[in-house]
Design an enzyme around this catalytic site. Structure first.
Site, short mmCIF file in Angstrom:
data_model
loop_
_atom_site.label_atom_id
_atom_site.label_comp_id
_atom_site.label_asym_id
_atom_site.label_seq_id
_atom_site.Cartn_x
_atom_site.Cartn_y
_atom_site.Cartn_z
CG HIS A 65 -38.42 -59.71 -1.20
ND1 HIS A 65 -37.98 -59.29 0.14
CD2 HIS A 65 -39.55 -58.93 -1.15
CE1 HIS A 65 -38.78 -58.24 0.93
NE2 HIS A 65 -39.76 -58.26 -0.27
CD GLU A 66 -42.10 -59.38 -4.23
OE1 GLU A 66 -43.35 -59.41 -4.00
OE2 GLU A 66 -41.47 -58.32 -4.42
CG HIS A 122 -43.98 -60.71 0.41
ND1 HIS A 122 -44.00 -60.29 1.83
CD2 HIS A 122 -43.26 -59.94 -0.25
CE1 HIS A 122 -43.46 -59.22 1.89
NE2 HIS A 122 -42.55 -58.97 0.64
#
Length: 358
Positions: A17-18, A21
């Site tokens: 997820h990170e 980003h």
């Protein structure tokens, strides 16, 4: 062993997820101060290119990607606050998109191990069915939809009937390629295949096997992903309408415990690993959907504020100051952390109490 695998899997999904980003920020030219896996005390760090610090922290319950201008205005031309609307949307949504892609990739890899896929089909219907509903289900009819929601797998029938909560349903089946409708099927007393009475909708179910080809593997990867998204959506609906409560939620402890149970209940270690990975795909898709909800402190909340601020600027020539967004995010973050603590406490009490929620 399965508990360790569960914690590792959870950490990988958060890292993915990170990483979404991070990649989006780099592609959009946004300065990234720190990319961290885990929360809490620092265990390891490394200074990377373009001023980014990579770190590993002690608690595998989260992670973050710290961006210039994410929470406050910045004069840096490479800050997030100075990027255009669509670049900001891309950066905010990239984590959820990455989780969705990871979930789909896991399902695809598992589907390449399959030799066939089960298609939900009718095995006929109760003798009373035709009298009550004016038509009969025939053996071999393929279930197509229930209350307008597509039926992709045999388990979808159980899910959609559960969501119906005993209310009448509209059923559509495929018969020789044509759609046949049965509207307003109500729960009643019908005879099962052994002639015994039961309460239900009066149709019998089975499944036929569809050969696994490249096309069907890709198709059922999409079907499984849609199923996961829909399951999360139905769960949210149940929370809103009161069919389920906050005490029914699982936090990190509950998820790890569930993964451990999945492993221990599998017939072999190989089956356990396959089942755990499949459950990991569901968690990944779950993270994707939940993070895009328009709730402050989540990625969807950031996108909501961005839309509101952009509309305000267009209509009133004034942007909403980021300090207001930051304050609201802090309040909701505290509420979400409190909810997580409650859910975690509930998970622990279930384990201590042998399944009884606090």
């Amino acid at each position: 062993m399965y508990i360790i695998l569960a914690i590792l899997l959870f950490g990988i999904l958060i890292a993915a997820h990170e990483w979404g980003h991070f990649i989006a920020a780099r592609l959009c030219g946004v300065t990234v101060h720190e990319f961290s896996i885990g929360m809490g005390p620092l265990i390891w760090k490394k200074d990377g290119k373009k001023g980014t610090k990579f770190s590993l922290r002690a608690l595998p319950i989260g992670g973050f990607c710290s961006l210039e201008g994410e929470e406050e205005e910045s004069d840096d031309p490479h800050s997030l606050s100075n990027q255009g609307f669509w670049k900001k949307v891309l950066v905010f949504a990239a984590g959820a998109v990455m989780n969705l892609l990871v979930g789909m990739l896991i399902i695809l890899l598992l589907n390449f191990q399959a030799t066939g896929f089960y298609v939900p089909a009718a095995a006929g219907c109760a003798p009373e069915f035709e009298t009550v509903n004016g038509g009969a289900l025939l053996e071999g009819d393929i279930f197509y939809s229930i209350n307008g929601s597509r039926v992709y797998t045999p388990s979808d029938i159980d899910l959609l009937i559960m969501v119906a909560n005993g209310q009448p349903i509209d059923l559509v089946v495929l018969r020789d390629g044509e759609r046949v409708r049965f509207d307003n099927l109500a729960v009643g007393t019908f005879s099962d295949s052994d002639g015994n009475p039961y309460q239900g909708y009066g149709f019998y179910r089975t499944a036929i096997v569809r050969e696994a080809t490249l096309g069907t593997r890709l198709q059922y990867t999409w079907y499984n992903t849609v199923d996961f998204v829909r399951t999360v959506w139905f769960s949210l609906q149940m929370l809103v309408n009161g069919s389920a409560g906050v005490s029914d939620l699982n936090g990190p402890v509950g998820i790890v415990s569930t993964i451990n149970d999945v492993g221990n209940q599998s017939a072999s270690v190989a089956d356990a690993l396959m089942n755990i990975v499949y459950f990991g795909a569901f968690i990944s898709v779950n993270l994707s959907v939940m993070n895009l909800l328009p709730i402050p402190a989540l990625d969807g909340g950031h996108i909501l504020f961005l839309v509101v601020s952009t509309v305000s600027e267009k209509l009133f020539r004034r942007k909403i100051p980021m300090k207001y967004e930051a304050a609201i995010n802090m309040v909701f973050l505290a509420l979400l952390m409190g909810l997580m603590l409650f859910v975690t406490f509930n998970d622990v009490m279930r384990l201590v109490g042998g399944g009884t929620a606090a």
